[in-house]
Design a protein around this motif. Structure first.
Motif, PDB file in Angstrom:
ATOM      1  N   THR A   1     -65.292 -79.915  11.850  1.00  0.00           N
ATOM      2  CA  THR A   1     -65.224 -78.367  11.612  1.00  0.00           C
ATOM      3  C   THR A   1     -64.500 -77.963  10.294  1.00  0.00           C
ATOM      4  O   THR A   1     -64.986 -77.278   9.526  1.00  0.00           O
ATOM      5  CB  THR A   1     -64.446 -77.618  12.732  1.00  0.00           C
ATOM      6  OG1 THR A   1     -63.132 -78.350  13.020  1.00  0.00           O
ATOM      7  CG2 THR A   1     -65.210 -77.697  13.982  1.00  0.00           C
ATOM      8  N   LEU A   2     -63.605 -78.935   9.937  1.00  0.00           N
ATOM      9  CA  LEU A   2     -62.867 -78.662   8.651  1.00  0.00           C
ATOM     10  C   LEU A   2     -63.723 -78.832   7.372  1.00  0.00           C
ATOM     11  O   LEU A   2     -64.037 -77.952   6.634  1.00  0.00           O
ATOM     12  CB  LEU A   2     -61.791 -79.764   8.233  1.00  0.00           C
ATOM     13  CG  LEU A   2     -60.895 -79.207   7.182  1.00  0.00           C
ATOM     14  CD1 LEU A   2     -60.019 -78.378   7.449  1.00  0.00           C
ATOM     15  CD2 LEU A   2     -60.040 -80.480   7.006  1.00  0.00           C
ATOM     16  N   ALA A   3     -64.655 -79.900   7.671  1.00  0.00           N
ATOM     17  CA  ALA A   3     -65.767 -79.967   6.583  1.00  0.00           C
ATOM     18  C   ALA A   3     -66.673 -79.167   6.506  1.00  0.00           C
ATOM     19  O   ALA A   3     -67.036 -78.592   5.349  1.00  0.00           O
ATOM     20  CB  ALA A   3     -66.274 -81.656   6.959  1.00  0.00           C
ATOM     21  N   LEU A   4     -66.792 -78.730   7.749  1.00  0.00           N
ATOM     22  CA  LEU A   4     -67.999 -77.681   7.793  1.00  0.00           C
ATOM     23  C   LEU A   4     -67.669 -76.468   7.003  1.00  0.00           C
ATOM     24  O   LEU A   4     -68.195 -75.615   6.252  1.00  0.00           O
ATOM     25  CB  LEU A   4     -68.590 -77.463   8.971  1.00  0.00           C
ATOM     26  CG  LEU A   4     -69.588 -78.368   9.766  1.00  0.00           C
ATOM     27  CD1 LEU A   4     -69.680 -78.036  11.165  1.00  0.00           C
ATOM     28  CD2 LEU A   4     -70.804 -78.284   8.873  1.00  0.00           C
TER      29      LEU A   4
ATOM     30  N   SER B   1     -69.732 -74.799  13.060  1.00  0.00           N
ATOM     31  CA  SER B   1     -68.291 -75.204  13.196  1.00  0.00           C
ATOM     32  C   SER B   1     -67.883 -74.659  14.696  1.00  0.00           C
ATOM     33  O   SER B   1     -67.181 -75.149  15.515  1.00  0.00           O
ATOM     34  CB  SER B   1     -67.605 -75.047  12.141  1.00  0.00           C
ATOM     35  OG  SER B   1     -66.944 -73.622  12.016  1.00  0.00           O
ATOM     36  N   ARG B   2     -68.214 -73.178  14.793  1.00  0.00           N
ATOM     37  CA  ARG B   2     -67.723 -72.549  16.000  1.00  0.00           C
ATOM     38  C   ARG B   2     -68.493 -73.286  17.255  1.00  0.00           C
ATOM     39  O   ARG B   2     -67.822 -73.452  18.227  1.00  0.00           O
ATOM     40  CB  ARG B   2     -68.069 -70.954  15.854  1.00  0.00           C
ATOM     41  CG  ARG B   2     -67.600 -70.270  16.939  1.00  0.00           C
ATOM     42  CD  ARG B   2     -66.158 -70.132  16.895  1.00  0.00           C
ATOM     43  NE  ARG B   2     -65.680 -69.520  18.162  1.00  0.00           N
ATOM     44  CZ  ARG B   2     -65.415 -68.212  18.666  1.00  0.00           C
ATOM     45  NH1 ARG B   2     -65.479 -67.378  17.869  1.00  0.00           N
ATOM     46  NH2 ARG B   2     -65.042 -68.019  19.872  1.00  0.00           N
ATOM     47  N   ALA B   3     -69.539 -73.531  17.251  1.00  0.00           N
ATOM     48  CA  ALA B   3     -70.359 -74.107  18.243  1.00  0.00           C
ATOM     49  C   ALA B   3     -69.976 -75.500  18.496  1.00  0.00           C
ATOM     50  O   ALA B   3     -69.633 -75.814  19.860  1.00  0.00           O
ATOM     51  CB  ALA B   3     -71.886 -74.111  17.679  1.00  0.00           C
TER      52      ALA B   3
ATOM     53  N   GLY C   1     -76.003 -74.789  25.879  1.00  0.00           N
ATOM     54  CA  GLY C   1     -76.142 -74.443  24.530  1.00  0.00           C
ATOM     55  C   GLY C   1     -76.934 -72.871  24.556  1.00  0.00           C
ATOM     56  O   GLY C   1     -76.739 -72.311  23.296  1.00  0.00           O
ATOM     57  N   GLY C   2     -77.747 -72.520  25.330  1.00  0.00           N
ATOM     58  CA  GLY C   2     -78.400 -71.310  25.096  1.00  0.00           C
ATOM     59  C   GLY C   2     -77.450 -70.112  25.082  1.00  0.00           C
ATOM     60  O   GLY C   2     -77.297 -69.376  24.418  1.00  0.00           O
ATOM     61  N   VAL C   3     -76.500 -70.188  25.985  1.00  0.00           N
ATOM     62  CA  VAL C   3     -75.579 -69.148  26.259  1.00  0.00           C
ATOM     63  C   VAL C   3     -74.619 -69.236  24.974  1.00  0.00           C
ATOM     64  O   VAL C   3     -74.264 -68.346  24.418  1.00  0.00           O
ATOM     65  CB  VAL C   3     -74.680 -69.347  27.425  1.00  0.00           C
ATOM     66  CG1 VAL C   3     -73.652 -68.164  27.427  1.00  0.00           C
ATOM     67  CG2 VAL C   3     -75.628 -68.865  28.634  1.00  0.00           C
ATOM     68  N   MET C   4     -74.239 -70.323  24.649  1.00  0.00           N
ATOM     69  CA  MET C   4     -73.188 -70.433  23.338  1.00  0.00           C
ATOM     70  C   MET C   4     -74.038 -69.840  22.121  1.00  0.00           C
ATOM     71  O   MET C   4     -73.513 -69.192  21.147  1.00  0.00           O
ATOM     72  CB  MET C   4     -72.927 -72.116  23.037  1.00  0.00           C
ATOM     73  CG  MET C   4     -71.963 -72.231  22.087  1.00  0.00           C
ATOM     74  SD  MET C   4     -71.594 -73.840  21.601  1.00  0.00           S
ATOM     75  CE  MET C   4     -71.067 -74.742  22.980  1.00  0.00           C
ATOM     76  N   GLY C   5     -75.558 -70.408  22.082  1.00  0.00           N
ATOM     77  CA  GLY C   5     -76.278 -69.694  21.258  1.00  0.00           C
ATOM     78  C   GLY C   5     -76.097 -67.903  20.832  1.00  0.00           C
ATOM     79  O   GLY C   5     -75.969 -67.346  19.918  1.00  0.00           O
TER      80      GLY C   5
END
Lengths: 277, 459
Positions: free
Chosen positions: B440-443, B377-379, B315-319
């Motif tokens: 993701t579509l909704a977001l 949504s990317r995450a 999660g950190g790297v994705m952040g």
């Protein structure tokens, strides 16, 4: 170098005495002495000296780019936020140097309010727009106090009756003239001693302009108002004293009636009769 | 053949453009002002009538040719050949015929197949020539029809503009139809999954062990399809990512717009956006080889056991990866707040901090929210980092130091190795994909809606 002739603290008599207004001498509120200003290398103001009196309107006129707005922005140190801007000289509010190190521009601007050319209400509700100043300066404690300040300010700005039923609506939804009066209400909400107005009517139609001019007449009773305007009629209508700027210099300052009927300087004469500018 | 036909149509269309232009000029004897539309519009009109219908026909022809010939082939086979064959066997038979026709003979084909191959070969040739002939005659018909309409009064510009706008609509339809196709294929496969596994179990079950045996004798888990642990894992990792990215992105945006010198901004902004250009695989390496071991060592030092593939590392790297989404969009939003708002606030005696928190951020909030939602949504949809750095076992935990798995990781693991598209294990990937898509579509829709609704509110 022109001396500072008419400027010396001889307060002029008020042109036409009105009811409720003393004909006695006006009190000096702000005084600028020999103000020079540079934007980077370029000098924009040259030795400007001007007195502004309490309970009266001082109009700054002159062709575009003559430095009148720049000078106005010196009076509440709004030029501080511009990169590369340097001010020299002495500007005093009630005898206190506003460029002294111990003066915080943030506090100064609570005493010297400003209204801009284009109405710039925040994208908040009408109520929050007016309550903005009291909130950041912590002037009120209870909700009732805020409501009171908002009502008083809007009433003084002549907008209360038009918006009292929709204080929750966005300030940006008002008409241009209403927005400008909202900005005036916002500016006077913190009880400033001086109100600077930078062409406040140039984006408004004649009816809205007339409203603001009437309002200025009302407000000046307990304020020192300095207004930059391109409209000579407006200067003649609202101001007691008029200063003519040209190419960054203060050419002439005197009672408004004198500037428009019998100016001393040829350039002033040319400008007010519409020969240039 | 197809290439030649398309080339010929193109050449014809270009030629008829010049023809139409010349003809229009000739009709009025060179006095252009007598024409309703300029000659080039007449030319474009004629060219469109020559090129578009014939190209469209070629397209339709290509789509229909295969199935039509296949059906004819099956018809022409000796009676009884296809009786009792499944659809899979029939398509096997057809491909055998086609490979024989192409000359790839592996074993001794039956006589019927050889006959069919010969027929297939000749039909193909006939079909090609027929297509060329029909396309050309359509093109010539178009030329005839369109050039007859050229006259001083003819409103060729309107015609040409209509055709052009039609083409543009078609282009935008392609994107929409593709999305629709993706959704449909996901939906259909997901529905097949829900035939086998009840939706209730999928959406509310707490146990996720999808690796069920496909071949006999495979050693696998028991097979349970409760997706809650997968969803919570995704949520946990996305939450960690947002907790890293939102403050860093927002603060760097504020610094860049309000505090940084223009020269500093000119350097830092592109560098920050460079982060978005790093391939996610590289982030994955970084997470696995650098961040996770460092975290573990740190955990050992302070006596806290940290799993090598903890949610925190992934999660950190994705952040870090999604910082640019937030910083860039927030930066744009804050910079777009008019100077007059700042002036108005400063003139009220507000400090810089008050101006930022009370005026600029609220005014820029729609843009900032849009950026944050896009980042979320990317995450959620990010695959590579979590495949490399997060766990595979679905465990229901909120502890960021333990390994969790995500929807994307599960989709990848379900689709590699042994797969069979009749099996709940494989179909589960589609159900997960459908959920991911919908979220993701909704977001995205929400983000767009927020940005659109509040855009330029301050004007």
């Amino acid at each position: 170098m022109e001396a500072q002739p008419a400027v010396r603290v001889q307060a002029p008599a008020v042109p036409e005495p009105r009811e409720g207004q003393s004909v006695a001498r006006l009190e000096l509120k702000m005084a600028a002495r020999d103000v020079n200003l540079w934007y980077g290398e370029k000098q924009a103001l040259f030795g400007v000296s001007l007195d502004m009196f309490d309970s009266s309107v001082t109009a700054l006129i002159g062709p575009s780019g003559c430095g009148k707005s720049t000078f106005l922005r010196c009076l509440d140190r709004m030029n501080d936020v511009i990169d590369g801007c340097r001010v020299e000289g002495d500007i005093r509010l009630d005898g206190e140097d506003i460029y002294a190190p111990r003066v915080d521009p943030v506090q100064l601007r609570a005493r010297v309010g400003m209204v801009f050319q284009k109405p710039n209400p925040f994208p908040k509700s009408i109520f929050e727009n007016v309550a903005y100043g009291p909130r950041i300066h912590g002037l009120c404690k209870t909700k009732a106090e805020y409501a009171d300040v908002v009502e008083k300010s809007l009433t003084r700005a002549g907008l209360w009756d038009e918006v009292k039923d929709r204080l929750d609506e966005s300030g940006t939804g008002l008409s241009g003239g209403q927005q400008q009066r909202l900005c005036i209400a916002r500016a006077i909400s913190v009880n400033p001693e001086v109100l600077l107005m930078d062409e406040p009517c140039s984006a408004l139609d004649p009816i809205a302009t007339a409203k603001i001019e009437t309002l200025m007449d009302e407000l000046k009773k307990n304020l020192c108002i300095v207004i930059v305007t391109h409209s000579m009629q407006q200067a003649a209508r609202v101001s007691q004293r008029t200063a003519f700027f040209h190419l960054g210099k203060l050419v002439e300052v005197d009672e408004t009636s004198k500037i428009f009927t019998n100016p001393t300087d040829q350039r002033t004469q040319d400008y007010v009769t519409g020969r240039f500018g | 053949m197809l290439g030649y036909v398309l080339l010929l149509i193109t050449v014809l269309a270009v030629a008829s453009y010049f023809f139409g232009r010349k003809r229009a000029a000739a009709v009025v004897g060179g006095r252009q002002q007598e024409l309703h539309s300029r000659p080039s519009y007449h030319g474009a009109y004629v060219a469109a009538w020559v090129g578009l219908p014939s190209a469209f026909l070629v397209l339709i022809w290509l789509l229909l040719q295969g199935p039509v010939i296949d059906n004819l082939l099956l018809w022409s086979l000796p009676p009884g050949t296809v009786d009792g064959l499944t659809s899979g066997q029939i398509s096997l038979l057809l491909s055998e015929i086609k490979s024989v026709a192409a000359g790839n003979v592996f074993s001794e084909p039956s006589l019927a197949v050889q006959d069919a191959a010969a027929r297939y070969h000749s039909w193909q040739i006939i079909a090609r020539w027929a297509m060329a002939a029909v396309a050309l005659s359509i093109a010539l018909l178009g030329l005839f029809f369109a050039s007859r309409r050229i006259s001083p009064e003819f409103r060729a510009r309107h015609g040409a503009e209509h055709i052009l706008s039609g083409l543009m609509i078609a282009c935008s339809l392609i994107a929409i139809l593709t999305t629709l196709g993706i959704v449909l294929s996901l939906l259909i496969e997901a529905l097949r999954f829900f035939d086998r596994i009840p939706a209730l179990e999928f959406f509310f079950g707490l146990n996720w062990e999808p690796q069920i045996p496909i071949r006999e004798g495979q050693v696998t888990g028991g097979g349970a399809f409760g997706a809650i642990p997968v969803f919570t894992g995704t949520l946990l990792i996305a939450l960690i990512a947002m907790a890293v990215a939102t403050p860093i992105g927002l603060y760097s945006a504020i610094y860049l717009t309000e505090y940084a010198h223009p020269k500093v901004r000119a350097v830092i902004k592109p560098v920050l956006e460079l982060l978005a250009g790093i391939p996610t695989v590289v982030y994955g390496f970084f997470a696995v080889l650098t961040v996770a071991p460092a975290m573990r060592q740190f955990g050992d030092m302070i006596g806290v056991p940290i799993a090598p593939n903890s949610a925190l590392a992934a999660g950190g790297v994705m952040g870090i990866m999604i910082i640019p989404f937030i910083s860039s969009l927030s930066d744009d939003a804050i910079a777009a707040v008019p100077r007059a708002m700042r002036d108005g606030s400063y003139a009220m005696g507000a400090t810089k901090g008050e101006t930022i928190t009370k005026v600029l951020l609220p005014a820029a909030l729609p843009g900032i929210m849009g950026g944050i939602l896009l980042a979320v949504s990317r995450a959620i949809g990010e695959t590579m980092i979590v495949v490399m750095a997060a766990g595979i076992i679905a465990s229901l935990t909120a502890n960021p130091l333990e390994p969790v798995t995500t929807v994307t990781v599960q989709i990848v693991t379900l689709l590699i190795g042994d797969t069979e598209f009749d099996n709940p294990k494989t179909l589960a990937a589609f159900a997960l994909g459908l959920v991911l898509f919908l979220v993701t579509l909704a977001l995205n829709v929400l983000a767009l809606h927020i940005v659109r609704k509040y855009r330029e509110q301050y004007e």
